[in-house]
Design an enzyme around this catalytic site. Structure first.
Site, PDB file in Angstrom:
ATOM      1  N   CYS A   2       0.560  -1.041   0.289  1.00 50.75           N
ATOM      2  CA  CYS A   2      -0.104  -0.401   0.081  1.00 50.75           C
ATOM      3  C   CYS A   2       1.005   1.736  -0.419  1.00 50.75           C
ATOM      4  CB  CYS A   2      -1.324   0.377   1.340  1.00 50.75           C
ATOM      5  SG  CYS A   2      -1.828  -1.628   1.680  1.00 50.75           S
ATOM      6  N   ARG A  27       4.744  -0.090  -6.411  1.00 48.68           N
ATOM      7  CA  ARG A  27       4.955  -0.507  -5.308  1.00 48.68           C
ATOM      8  C   ARG A  27       3.750  -1.962  -5.577  1.00 48.68           C
ATOM      9  NH1 ARG A  27       6.163   2.605   0.312  1.00 48.68           N
ATOM     10  NH2 ARG A  27       4.866   0.829   1.047  1.00 48.68           N
ATOM     11  N   TRP A  74      -3.075  -2.473  -1.666  1.00 52.66           N
ATOM     12  CA  TRP A  74      -2.330  -4.100  -1.765  1.00 52.66           C
ATOM     13  C   TRP A  74      -3.323  -5.202  -1.079  1.00 52.66           C
ATOM     14  CZ3 TRP A  74       0.460  -8.129   0.231  1.00 52.66           C
ATOM     15  CH2 TRP A  74       0.417  -9.263  -0.629  1.00 52.66           C
ATOM     16  N   ASN A 100      -1.674   1.758   6.125  1.00 55.07           N
ATOM     17  CA  ASN A 100      -0.596   0.964   5.686  1.00 55.07           C
ATOM     18  C   ASN A 100      -0.628  -0.211   6.934  1.00 55.07           C
ATOM     19  OD1 ASN A 100      -0.531   1.886   2.949  1.00 55.07           O
ATOM     20  ND2 ASN A 100       1.590   2.832   3.329  1.00 55.07           N
ATOM     21  N   GLY A 101       0.141  -1.304   6.554  1.00 61.18           N
ATOM     22  CA  GLY A 101       0.463  -2.167   8.009  1.00 61.18           C
ATOM     23  C   GLY A 101      -0.635  -3.317   7.855  1.00 61.18           C
ATOM     24  N   GLU A 491      17.457 -17.486  -8.183  1.00 58.23           N
ATOM     25  CA  GLU A 491      17.228 -16.170  -8.547  1.00 58.23           C
ATOM     26  C   GLU A 491      16.391 -15.679 -10.277  1.00 58.23           C
ATOM     27  OE1 GLU A 491      16.327 -13.289  -7.270  1.00 58.23           O
ATOM     28  OE2 GLU A 491      16.773 -12.062  -8.415  1.00 58.23           O
ATOM     29  N   LYS A 495      12.654 -14.550 -11.112  1.00 60.85           N
ATOM     30  CA  LYS A 495      12.944 -13.450 -11.694  1.00 60.85           C
ATOM     31  C   LYS A 495      12.129 -13.968 -12.438  1.00 60.85           C
ATOM     32  CE  LYS A 495      14.844 -10.037 -10.474  1.00 60.85           C
ATOM     33  NZ  LYS A 495      14.823 -10.598  -8.868  1.00 60.85           N
ATOM     34  N   GLU A 498       8.185 -14.076 -10.959  1.00 62.78           N
ATOM     35  CA  GLU A 498       7.885 -12.773 -11.201  1.00 62.78           C
ATOM     36  C   GLU A 498       7.465 -11.888 -11.535  1.00 62.78           C
ATOM     37  OE1 GLU A 498      10.119 -10.528  -7.358  1.00 62.78           O
ATOM     38  OE2 GLU A 498      11.651 -10.917  -9.276  1.00 62.78           O
ATOM     39  N   HIS A 514      17.597 -36.496  -8.062  1.00 59.72           N
ATOM     40  CA  HIS A 514      17.520 -36.998  -7.264  1.00 59.72           C
ATOM     41  C   HIS A 514      15.815 -36.496  -7.593  1.00 59.72           C
ATOM     42  CE1 HIS A 514      20.230 -37.981  -5.455  1.00 59.72           C
ATOM     43  NE2 HIS A 514      21.062 -37.240  -5.233  1.00 59.72           N
ATOM     44  N   LYS A 613       6.396  -4.295  -3.706  1.00 59.95           N
ATOM     45  CA  LYS A 613       8.210  -3.383  -3.706  1.00 59.95           C
ATOM     46  C   LYS A 613       8.770  -3.707  -2.894  1.00 59.95           C
ATOM     47  CE  LYS A 613      12.338  -2.296  -5.698  1.00 59.95           C
ATOM     48  NZ  LYS A 613      12.740  -2.630  -6.190  1.00 59.95           N
TER      49      LYS A 613
HETATM   50  C1  AGP Z   1      11.863  -9.607  -5.820  1.00 62.64           C
HETATM   51  O1  AGP Z   1      12.783  -8.951  -6.728  1.00 62.64           O
HETATM   52  C2  AGP Z   1      11.259  -9.146  -5.090  1.00 62.64           C
HETATM   53  N1  AGP Z   1      10.155  -8.048  -5.493  1.00 62.64           N
HETATM   54  C3  AGP Z   1      11.070  -9.734  -3.413  1.00 62.64           C
HETATM   55  O2  AGP Z   1      11.785 -11.487  -3.698  1.00 62.64           O
HETATM   56  C4  AGP Z   1      12.077  -9.011  -2.656  1.00 62.64           C
HETATM   57  O3  AGP Z   1      13.630  -9.230  -2.851  1.00 62.64           O
HETATM   58  C5  AGP Z   1      12.229  -9.392  -1.596  1.00 62.64           C
HETATM   59  O4  AGP Z   1      10.551  -8.650  -0.965  1.00 62.64           O
HETATM   60  C6  AGP Z   1      12.873  -9.306  -0.489  1.00 62.64           C
HETATM   61  O5  AGP Z   1      13.072  -7.223  -0.280  1.00 62.64           O
HETATM   62  P1  AGP Z   1      13.515  -6.279   0.628  1.00 62.64           P
HETATM   63  O6  AGP Z   1      14.640  -6.613   0.200  1.00 62.64           O
HETATM   64  O7  AGP Z   1      13.123  -5.226   0.411  1.00 62.64           O
HETATM   65  O8  AGP Z   1      13.828  -7.001   1.708  1.00 62.64           O
END
Ligand code: AGP
Length: 618
Positions: A2, A27, A74, A100-101, A491, A495, A498, A514, A613
């Site tokens: 949010c 965000r 969100w 937010n929260g 990673e 990606k 995501e 395995h 974000k």
């Molecule tokens: C990364 O591409 C993601 N958006 C997500 O996994 C992110 O790395 C994770 O939420 C941790 O965020 P931070 O680095 O702000 O703690």
């Protein structure tokens, strides 16, 4: 997650709020809304599910009041819908709140407030946890409390971490903001006869660089020319704003089609900026200045635990390698959200390193809190946001200097975090006598080549695009790596998930036989990270096993590696790197492959669905 914006001043608040929300779109959100109040106390609340353009389309007449608050939501409690979008009003319609929260005890509070609603023949307007906040405030005002006391009371009743903004029909020239715990930040921007409010700096920067970050427990009354803060029982004070030096131009997309692409290209620069002055030769030193852990502390450390989430966790996994290999000290990594609910055996001689680009990730902050309360072990945070909550909690910080990262998918902050972890490994190794001057020099000289490794990796963008064209229709990918490339395989898969919404798994190549090998056939492409190094032969064995199942193989290996290129269906060459530096040569390629796959699918790359974000909820 949010976003919050607010405005009070001589201009019409509506367009400023919308523009601020646009700057927070990165965000991630599923609905948005604004509330604007004019001098006569006429209040307009407009909110819509969907993108900001849906809200804009629904606003047939922009109100011209000079005070307002806005929000991008969100969903946590109640699905995305018009009615669940913020702002939320009290049943009296007088008090308007965005949050937010999470209000963890909202059920309990709803039950408590139900009697009042029933008596007035009113019902809840949403399924959200937030709606109890304006209701609580309104009830206290009805009972005779001044507005500010009513807000303080309501905040005190909430369990969880919350940042809120409030306007009230009876105070049309003022907005309020409050922060409790670490539900992301909330910042006041000082203008000339006007004040701005936002959960994130990018929304403020076009207007002002003079800001005040609310601290945990602050309640601010914000007028056009005056901010007054109350903190606990202390007398109200007027905070002194500080200057931020973020360049608004840096948050524009420039010639790039997406922020993610721009940020991938910014990686060499982000890395150079992060190591500037921190990797010195003649005489060699790592993190000599601007680092708060003394050599004595580092000498007393017996173990390092690196924690993080998502991409930051993958950086932590790579950092573990470097700390073991370079600093010669036992090191582990752990997912912060799991760690915080365990009772591991830490002690004051364990250094906990939290990696979090935002510095506000609730799972990572929770883990840091767990460490502090339970063991009091020293904590270091690696983050891109100076002044974030993580920096306040930690004993020491390494601020990576990546500049604002707008794309939801972390790219340049991953590389910045890696650079910080590498420097940390060097510093610990040197402090403990594991690295002599020459060895430290060698390690740092290698790090200084990393921007060029990144740059040459980025040059493979075209090749990645060609391969993405071939596999644009694939529904699954297996990504294999070994050793220090294994976290990168994870990673790469993250990606792909995501931004391309494609199912991808990152596996240690040795683990493939395995279980995952059962998945493989002609329609299941495998990406193999196989630069020359100590485990190259093991990787080629895994590739042979994949080929025997007829699965197509895309290998990423050293430029000019004919043997590898001859073994696979598609080959991407990256610059050969020293064994511990391969994360820098490979990272751009794994990012670009995911980016190009998303592009072939026509997806919303900078704001992938369901993602945020800064993840400030559990
Ligand atoms: C990364 O591409 C993601 N958006 C997500 O996994 C992110 O790395 C994770 O939420 C941790 O965020 P931070 O680095 O702000 O703690």
């Amino acid at each position: 997650m949010c976003g919050i914006v607010g405005y009070v001043g001589h201009q019409a608040a509506g367009p400023i709020l919308i523009e601020g929300l646009q700057r927070l779109e990165y965000r991630g959100y599923d609905s948005s809304g604004i509330a604007v109040i004019d001098r006569d106390g006429v209040l307009d609340v407009m909110k819509r599910e969907g993108k900001l353009r849906d809200l804009q389309a629904a606003i047939t007449r922009m109100p011209n009041g000079g005070t307002g608050i806005g929000h991008t939501r969100w969903a946590t409690h109640g699905q995305p819908s018009d009615r669940n979008a913020h702002p939320h009003a009290s049943s009296s319609g007088d008090v308007i709140v965005v949050q937010n929260g999470i209000v963890e005890n909202y059920r309990e509070l709803r039950a408590e407030l139900q009697e009042r609603l029933d008596a007035e023949g009113r019902t809840w307007q949403s399924e959200t946890d937030t709606e109890v906040i304006p209701e609580l405030i309104s009830r206290e005002i009805s009972a005779g409390k001044p507005l500010e006391d009513a807000i303080a009371y309501a905040i005190g009743r909430l369990r969880g971490a919350n940042a809120i903004a409030v306007v009230h029909r009876g105070s049309p020239d003022r907005m309020y903001a409050a922060r409790k715990g670490s539900a992301g930040g909330i910042v006041i921007g000082y203008g000339d006869g006007e004040m701005f409010l936002a959960s994130d700096l990018p929304a403020l920067l076009p207007h002002t660089t003079s800001v005040y970050h609310l601290e945990d427990g602050d309640i601010a009354a914000i007028d056009a020319d005056l901010v007054q803060v109350r903190r606990g029982g202390s007398p109200t004070f007027q905070p002194t704003p500080t200057q931020v030096d973020l360049d608004p131009v840096a948050i524009a997309r420039g010639p790039y089609r997406h922020f993610m692409l721009k940020e991938i290209h910014e990686q060499p620069r982000a890395l150079s900026d992060t190591i500037r002055g921190r990797a010195r030769l003649d005489p060699a030193s790592a993190l000599a200045d601007d680092f708060d852990l003394a050599d004595d502390t580092l000498r007393g450390i017996e173990r390092v635990l690196v924690i993080g989430m998502g991409t930051s966790l993958h950086a932590a996994m790579i950092g573990r390698w470097w700390i073991e290999q370079i600093a010669g000290i036992p090191a582990d990594f752990e997912n912060a959200s799991e760690f915080r609910f365990r009772a591991p055996l830490l002690g004051p001689s364990t250094l906990v390193v939290a990696v979090t680009q935002s510095g506000e990730t609730i799972d990572t902050l929770g883990a840091m809190n767990h460490v502090r309360e339970r063991w009091g072990a020293p904590q270091l945070v690696i983050t891109n946001v100076d002044g974030s909550e993580a920096t306040r909690q930690a004993d020491a910080s390494i601020i990576i200097r990546c500049g604002p990262e707008v794309g939801v998918a972390s790219t340049k902050t991953f590389v910045g975090s890696l650079a910080a972890l590498y420097l940390l490994a060097c510093r610990i190794g040197h402090a403990r006598g594991q690295l002599n001057e020459q060895e430290l020099t060698d390690r740092l000289e290698q790090l200084l080549t990393a921007p060029s490794l990144l740059e040459r990796g980025i040059r493979q963008a075209e090749r990645c695009a060609e391969i993405a064209q071939v596999f644009g229709g694939a529904s699954n990918f297996l990504v294999l790596g070994r050793g220090i490339e294994y976290p990168l395989a994870m990673e790469a898969a993250l990606k792909c998930k995501e931004i391309s919404y494609v199912h991808a798994e990152g596996y240690a190549a040795g683990e493939m036989k395995h279980g995952p090998i059962a998945l493989l056939d002609q329609g299941f492409p495998v990406i193999a990270l196989a630069p020359r190094g100590p485990l190259f032969d093991k990787m080629t064995s895994a590739i042979q096993q994949v080929r025997a199942r007829r699965a197509p193989v895309i290998a990423v290996g050293d430029e000019g590696d004919q043997e590898l290129a001859g073994l696979v269906d598609h080959f991407i060459g990256v610059p050969p790197a020293p064994p511990l530096l391969t994360p820098f040569s490979l990272t751009p390629v794994v990012q670009l492959l995911a980016y190009q796959l998303a592009l072939t699918r026509g997806l919303d790359i900078d704001q992938p669905r369901n993602l945020a974000k800064t993840v400030t909820v559990e």
